[in-house]
Design an enzyme around this catalytic site. Structure first.
Site, PDB file in Angstrom:
ATOM      1  N   HIS A   1      -5.485 -19.565  48.046  1.00 20.97           N
ATOM      2  CA  HIS A   1      -4.342 -20.228  48.664  1.00 20.97           C
ATOM      3  C   HIS A   1      -4.355 -21.710  48.313  1.00 20.97           C
ATOM      4  O   HIS A   1      -5.406 -22.338  48.391  1.00 20.97           O
ATOM      5  CB  HIS A   1      -4.398 -20.074  50.192  1.00 20.97           C
ATOM      6  CG  HIS A   1      -3.310 -20.846  50.873  1.00 20.97           C
ATOM      7  ND1 HIS A   1      -2.007 -20.382  50.914  1.00 20.97           N
ATOM      8  CD2 HIS A   1      -3.320 -22.047  51.511  1.00 20.97           C
ATOM      9  CE1 HIS A   1      -1.266 -21.271  51.560  1.00 20.97           C
ATOM     10  NE2 HIS A   1      -2.030 -22.292  51.933  1.00 20.97           N
TER      11      HIS A   1
ATOM     12  N   GLU B   1      26.778  -7.092  24.473  1.00 19.80           N
ATOM     13  CA  GLU B   1      25.890  -5.945  24.685  1.00 19.80           C
ATOM     14  C   GLU B   1      26.714  -4.660  24.766  1.00 19.80           C
ATOM     15  O   GLU B   1      27.705  -4.603  25.493  1.00 19.80           O
ATOM     16  CB  GLU B   1      25.076  -6.170  25.979  1.00 19.80           C
ATOM     17  CG  GLU B   1      24.358  -4.955  26.523  1.00 19.80           C
ATOM     18  CD  GLU B   1      23.326  -4.331  25.567  1.00 19.80           C
ATOM     19  OE1 GLU B   1      22.539  -5.065  24.963  1.00 19.80           O
ATOM     20  OE2 GLU B   1      23.346  -3.079  25.429  1.00 19.80           O
TER      21      GLU B   1
ATOM     22  N   VAL C   1      15.439  -7.657  24.527  1.00 21.47           N
ATOM     23  CA  VAL C   1      14.362  -8.632  24.712  1.00 21.47           C
ATOM     24  C   VAL C   1      14.527  -9.832  23.766  1.00 21.47           C
ATOM     25  O   VAL C   1      14.429 -10.985  24.187  1.00 21.47           O
ATOM     26  CB  VAL C   1      12.990  -7.959  24.499  1.00 21.47           C
ATOM     27  CG1 VAL C   1      11.898  -8.829  25.050  1.00 21.47           C
ATOM     28  CG2 VAL C   1      12.945  -6.604  25.174  1.00 21.47           C
ATOM     29  N   ILE C   2      14.826  -9.555  22.485  1.00 22.99           N
ATOM     30  CA  ILE C   2      14.964 -10.673  21.534  1.00 22.99           C
ATOM     31  C   ILE C   2      16.212 -11.488  21.865  1.00 22.99           C
ATOM     32  O   ILE C   2      16.175 -12.723  21.874  1.00 22.99           O
ATOM     33  CB  ILE C   2      15.038 -10.150  20.080  1.00 22.99           C
ATOM     34  CG1 ILE C   2      13.705  -9.502  19.698  1.00 22.99           C
ATOM     35  CG2 ILE C   2      15.387 -11.281  19.117  1.00 22.99           C
ATOM     36  CD1 ILE C   2      13.630  -8.976  18.283  1.00 22.99           C
TER      37      ILE C   2
ATOM     38  N   GLY D   1       0.827  -1.204   0.000  1.00 20.45           N
ATOM     39  CA  GLY D   1       0.000   0.000   0.000  1.00 20.45           C
ATOM     40  C   GLY D   1       0.864   1.257   0.000  1.00 20.45           C
ATOM     41  O   GLY D   1       1.858   1.336   0.717  1.00 20.45           O
TER      42      GLY D   1
ATOM     43  N   ALA E   1      21.782  -7.562  24.107  1.00 23.32           N
ATOM     44  CA  ALA E   1      21.158  -8.310  25.218  1.00 23.32           C
ATOM     45  C   ALA E   1      19.822  -7.676  25.577  1.00 23.32           C
ATOM     46  O   ALA E   1      19.528  -7.430  26.742  1.00 23.32           O
ATOM     47  CB  ALA E   1      22.078  -8.348  26.425  1.00 23.32           C
TER      48      ALA E   1
ATOM     49  N   GLY F   1      17.496  -3.878  18.262  1.00 27.51           N
ATOM     50  CA  GLY F   1      16.364  -2.961  18.172  1.00 27.51           C
ATOM     51  C   GLY F   1      15.710  -3.018  16.801  1.00 27.51           C
ATOM     52  O   GLY F   1      16.139  -3.754  15.914  1.00 27.51           O
TER      53      GLY F   1
END
Ligand code: FAD
Ligand code: NAI
Length: 476
Positions: A455, A213, A193-194, A122, A191, A282
């Site tokens: 509980h 990292e 999330v992925i 698109g 280092a 990222g």
């Protein structure tokens, strides 16, 4: 004559497909343009999340965790198994089946809700009283008209200059979800999330994983106490090798795999040789080829579409949602923006509470939070009280042999209103929902402390953390 719609949505990831369904539910004639093709060359809905993100990664996380449980965690229950094996092909096929089921499910939802699926790329062509959008499948181009446009084109993996991603040896998320064999030595750049989630998958299946990292601090996005606990559990207990403060100099394909030259935190020059490499540094917004320049749609310096708090773009009757705009790149954030925008177009008062969007990192143990971190509150000079309770004191956690981690609640010192909740532990992804509800309702820690929790259940840790804000935890 060109087809004409009340709403045309560009992109059918979680932001766009949810916006389309909500718009159609509200009686607006709606079309959604989507160009995604599966490796077999078939058009598919669902975007990054369903095809190469949330859904396939969680499928592999679950499979690999089951394998790790059998190998290491069942022993404590007195269960031993010998000759345990896994079949990677079956694991990947299961993942692909789940993806197929979910993406065809959206096609069914589009049919049910009478959303027209326009297959192809698109492009915003021109504006005026109606927007014109060109849809091209590579062979033919058709033009459709829309009173309102919602751009939901999402994001793609950020590339590092000079690092040639081929998605076979050097991979972004797409290749890393489909390795045809378990690499003996796996490198990960980033280092985040992925890196943590996919690094965990392949480590559990047998890879020796080294994560490089750039930042000197680990998981700076999370609350510091959670990041510290995660560091301890991932590096000390699980053998994930993470090196912080590195600077990548050169990445090149070698005879055996990939050679990475980098400087360590002390600036010493180092080389890492691995069989495969994941680059997870990222993501960047998908605005190339969108035709923003044709209609004067404003982008910021990083290519995100500029929007206000209601996702209105710089042009009338034009909205943008999901990863292509500011804010966390999370599927549920995009979905909520999709609902908000559809409701605004229909004349309602949609809104998103950006202060109550949960984050979950699906490592083991899981990490989940909502609201402010302790370091953010300190930086903002907000007076707060903190209550923390460990899973190790909870009967259900012990019964499940999952005693790691804790829940921490941060509440305003004067009003006791909950400002942030941080969890590291088994099922944190599910437990955090209670905190999100509490924050949406403006609850105090006292409110949570007075609510009856079943509980024995992991959720009692949430209540005890709330009690701990007032220094009156009952079981610890
Ligand atoms: P996308 O999902 O990227 O979808 C955009 C769609 O637009 C795509 O299908 C694309 O083909 C289409 N498109 C783009 N340009 C055009 C065009 N010009 N014409 C037609 N179509 C176009 N988030 C979570 O909340 N939880 C998780 O567990 C999670 N796990 C993740 C794991 C991985 C490995 C990755 C990479 C991401 C993960 N995310 C997760 C993030 C999540 O996938 C994104 O936040 C989410 O997909 C964003 O949704 P979106 O609709 O904005 O964009
Ligand atoms: P990220 O932003 O989470 O992490 C990227 C990491 O790479 C950061 O720690 C950064 O400091 C590091 N980095 C950047 N440049 C580097 C360099 N040159 N050398 C070494 N390290 C470098 O991004 P990631 O992991 O790619 O994920 C993208 C986004 O996708 C996430 O931010 C999140 O929004 C979404 N996502 C969400 C998931 C979830 O909700 N469970 C799972 C996976 C992704």
């Amino acid at each position: 004559m060109a087809q004409s719609f009340d709403v045309v949505v560009i992109g059918a990831g979680p932001a766009g497909y949810i916006a389309s369904i909500r718009a159609a539910q509200l009686g607006l004639s709606t079309a959604c343009v989507e160009k995604w093709k599966t490796p077999k060359g078939e058009y598919a809905l669902g975007g990054t999340c369903l095809n190469v993100g949330c859904i396939p990664s969680k499928a592999l996380l679950e499979s690999s965790e089951n394998y790790e449980r059998v190998l290491h965690r069942f022993k404590a229950h007195g269960i031993s198994a010998s000759g345990v094996k896994f079949d990677l092909k079956t694991m990947l096929e299961r993942k692909d089946r789940i993806v197929g089921r979910m993406t065809s499910g959206i096609a069914g939802l589009f049919k049910k809700n009478k959303v027209t699926w326009l297959q192809g790329h698109g492009k915003l062509a021109s504006g005026g009283t109606t927007w014109k959008i060109e849809v091209s499948d590579g062979k033919k181009t058709e033009s459709v008209e829309a009173k309102n446009v919602i751009v939901a084109t999402g994001s793609k993996a950020r590339q590092l200059p000079g690092v040639p991603v081929d998605n076979k040896v050097i991979c972004d998320n797409e290749g890393a979800l489909a390795f045809d064999s378990v690499p003996e030595r796996l490198g990960v750049i980033g280092a985040g999330v992925i890196g943590l989630e996919l690094g965990s998958v392949w480590r559990r299946l047998g890879s020796k994983v080294k994560v490089l990292e750039a930042l000197p601090a680990f998981l700076g996005i999370a609350d510091e106490s959670v990041a510290q606990e995660a560091w301890k559990l991932f590096t000390r207990d699980q053998g994930l090798d993470i090196e912080l403060g590195v600077s990548i100099a050169e990445v090149k394909l070698s005879k055996k795999g990939v050679s990475i030259q980098y400087a360590g935190a002390d600036e010493s020059s180092k080389t890492l040789e691995v069989d495969r490499l994941i680059v997870s540094v990222g993501r960047t917004p998908n605005t190339e080829g969108l035709g923003a320049e044709n209609v004067g749609l404003k982008l910021d310096a990083k290519g995100f579409i500029e929007v206000d708090k209601n996702c209105r773009a710089s042009l009338p009757r034009m909205y943008a949602i999901g990863d292509v705009v500011r804010g966390p790149m999370l599927a549920h954030k995009g979905e909520d923006e999709g609902v908000m925008v559809a409701e605004i177009i229909a004349g309602q008062h949609g809104h998103v509470n950006y202060d109550a969007i949960p984050w979950v990192i699906y490592t083991a143990p899981e990490i989940a939070w909502v609201g402010k971190t302790e370091q953010q509150l300190k930086a903002e000079g907000v007076a707060y009280r903190a209550g923390r309770f460990p899973f190790a004191y909870n009967g259900r956690a012990l019964g499940r042999e999952e005693p790691e981690g804790f829940i921490k609640i941060l509440a305003d010192a004067a009003s006791d209103r909950i400002l942030g909740v941080h969890a590291i532990g088994s099922l944190a992804s599910e437990l955090i929902a209670e905190a999100v509800v509490a924050m949406e309702f403006g609850a105090s820690s006292e409110d949570l402390a007075r609510i009856c929790h079943a509980h024995p259940s992991m959720s009692e840790v949430m209540r005890e953390a709330a009690l701990a804000v007032d220094r009156r935890a009952l079981n610890g």
